[in-house]
Design a protein around this motif. Structure first.
Motif, PDB file in Angstrom:
ATOM      1  N   GLN A 219       0.867  -1.167   0.000  1.00 34.76           N
ATOM      2  CA  GLN A 219       0.000   0.000   0.000  1.00 34.76           C
ATOM      3  C   GLN A 219       0.910   1.224   0.000  1.00 34.76           C
ATOM      4  O   GLN A 219       1.873   1.284   0.757  1.00 34.76           O
ATOM      5  CB  GLN A 219      -0.869  -0.018   1.254  1.00 34.76           C
TER       6      GLN A 219
ATOM      7  N   LEU B  48       1.131   5.634  -0.255  1.00 32.00           N
ATOM      8  CA  LEU B  48       0.456   6.925  -0.153  1.00 32.00           C
ATOM      9  C   LEU B  48       1.493   8.019  -0.339  1.00 32.00           C
ATOM     10  O   LEU B  48       2.531   8.019   0.319  1.00 32.00           O
ATOM     11  CB  LEU B  48      -0.210   7.070   1.218  1.00 32.00           C
TER      12      LEU B  48
ATOM     13  N   TYR C 151      -2.647   7.421  -4.100  1.00 29.64           N
ATOM     14  CA  TYR C 151      -2.864   6.273  -3.213  1.00 29.64           C
ATOM     15  C   TYR C 151      -3.067   5.036  -4.071  1.00 29.64           C
ATOM     16  O   TYR C 151      -3.830   5.067  -5.044  1.00 29.64           O
ATOM     17  CB  TYR C 151      -4.084   6.461  -2.313  1.00 29.64           C
TER      18      TYR C 151
ATOM     19  N   PRO D 219      -5.221  11.430  -2.443  1.00 29.92           N
ATOM     20  CA  PRO D 219      -5.545  12.115  -1.193  1.00 29.92           C
ATOM     21  C   PRO D 219      -6.085  13.507  -1.482  1.00 29.92           C
ATOM     22  O   PRO D 219      -5.604  14.192  -2.390  1.00 29.92           O
ATOM     23  CB  PRO D 219      -4.189  12.174  -0.468  1.00 29.92           C
TER      24      PRO D 219
ATOM     25  N   LEU E  86      -9.357  10.136   1.110  1.00 29.94           N
ATOM     26  CA  LEU E  86      -9.045   9.626  -0.226  1.00 29.94           C
ATOM     27  C   LEU E  86     -10.267   9.717  -1.132  1.00 29.94           C
ATOM     28  O   LEU E  86     -11.379   9.351  -0.732  1.00 29.94           O
ATOM     29  CB  LEU E  86      -8.587   8.168  -0.141  1.00 29.94           C
TER      30      LEU E  86
ATOM     31  N   THR F 146      -7.221   1.407   6.309  1.00 30.35           N
ATOM     32  CA  THR F 146      -7.853   2.128   5.212  1.00 30.35           C
ATOM     33  C   THR F 146      -9.340   1.777   5.224  1.00 30.35           C
ATOM     34  O   THR F 146      -9.733   0.664   4.889  1.00 30.35           O
ATOM     35  CB  THR F 146      -7.219   1.757   3.866  1.00 30.35           C
TER      36      THR F 146
END
Length: 243
Positions: free
Chosen positions: A94, A96, A114, A137, A160, A205
């Motif tokens: 993951q 970001l 993201y 984001p 998000l 998340t």
């Protein structure tokens, strides 16, 4: 793997419970840290953590997270947990990326991103393999608390806006948010005009739903077929009554 996912789920839950009991756990965050559990929820940990690089010329910084996603949680029972395994191409992560100003405020930037990669197998055998979620984001917040023992409790959140790309996009919908908790190697000292790193970060998340969600949801084509079938039954019943 089953034990590992429960370990990470338990440690993340314990961290959130500890934070929710702190007197300042609500202030400064986009979403309440001690609010109701929201589904679906991606639990992630380990990986490369957070790195932040500040450019004094532009007076902007790049906040970058990369950690390993382990579990998709869709409800409050063990049967509502689904392992996230490495995708066929080997990816399970993951990431970001958020642009911030010298005070830690969100800056809209095309580089903001993201993504979630991995493989999830549902109970009915449906396999989601590769890009699972993608978005941008659209807001960012920080809560950094100096504890009485001199340690820091640092949380970050990013709202998000999901793009609709990825196998889980229809399951999550357009809106989500990610909640990060610094665990070990926390180099953040409350300043956004300096570089820092955080070695280990756990994250959740969240989707927008308070109630548990069935997984997987029917594909749009399946929904259309169900609607057409339903209309056909209604038509047949009306025709029978007319006779």
């Amino acid at each position: 793997m089953h034990r590992m996912r429960r370990y990470f789920a338990l440690t993340s839950l314990m961290a959130l419970l500890a934070l929710s009991s702190a007197p300042k756990a609500e202030a400064g965050l986009l979403q309440p840290s001690n609010g109701p559990q929201k589904y679906p929820d991606i639990i992630a940990n380990l990986g490369k953590g957070v790195s932040y690089t500040y450019d004094p010329t532009s007076q902007r910084g790049a906040f970058h997270l990369k950690n390993t996603a382990y579990v998709l949680v869709t409800g409050n029972s063990a049967s509502d947990e689904f392992d996230i395994d490495p995708a066929t191409n080997g990816g399970r992560y993951q990431t970001l990326h958020v642009t911030l100003d010298k005070n830690g405020n969100f800056v809209d930037n095309p580089a903001n991103l993201y993504e979630l990669h991995g493989k999830v197998t549902a109970d009915d055998g449906t396999v989601f393999d590769g890009l699972l979620l993608k978005g941008k984001p659209v807001a960012f917040s920080t809560l950094d608390t100096l504890e009485s023992d001199g340690s820091r409790t640092t949380q970050f959140q990013a709202s998000l806006k999901l793009t609709g790309e990825g196998f889980l996009s229809s399951y999550y919908g357009p809106d989500s948010y990610i909640h990060l908790i610094a665990e070990t190697g926390n180099g953040f000292a409350g300043a956004w005009d300096k570089d820092f790193k955080i070695a280990k970060v756990s994250s959740n998340t969240h989707g927008p739903n308070v109630d548990p969600q069935p997984f997987p949801i029917p594909e749009p084509t399946s929904l259309v077929l169900l609607a057409v079938s339903g209309m056909g039954l209604v038509y047949r019943n009306r025709k029978r009554l007319a006779k």
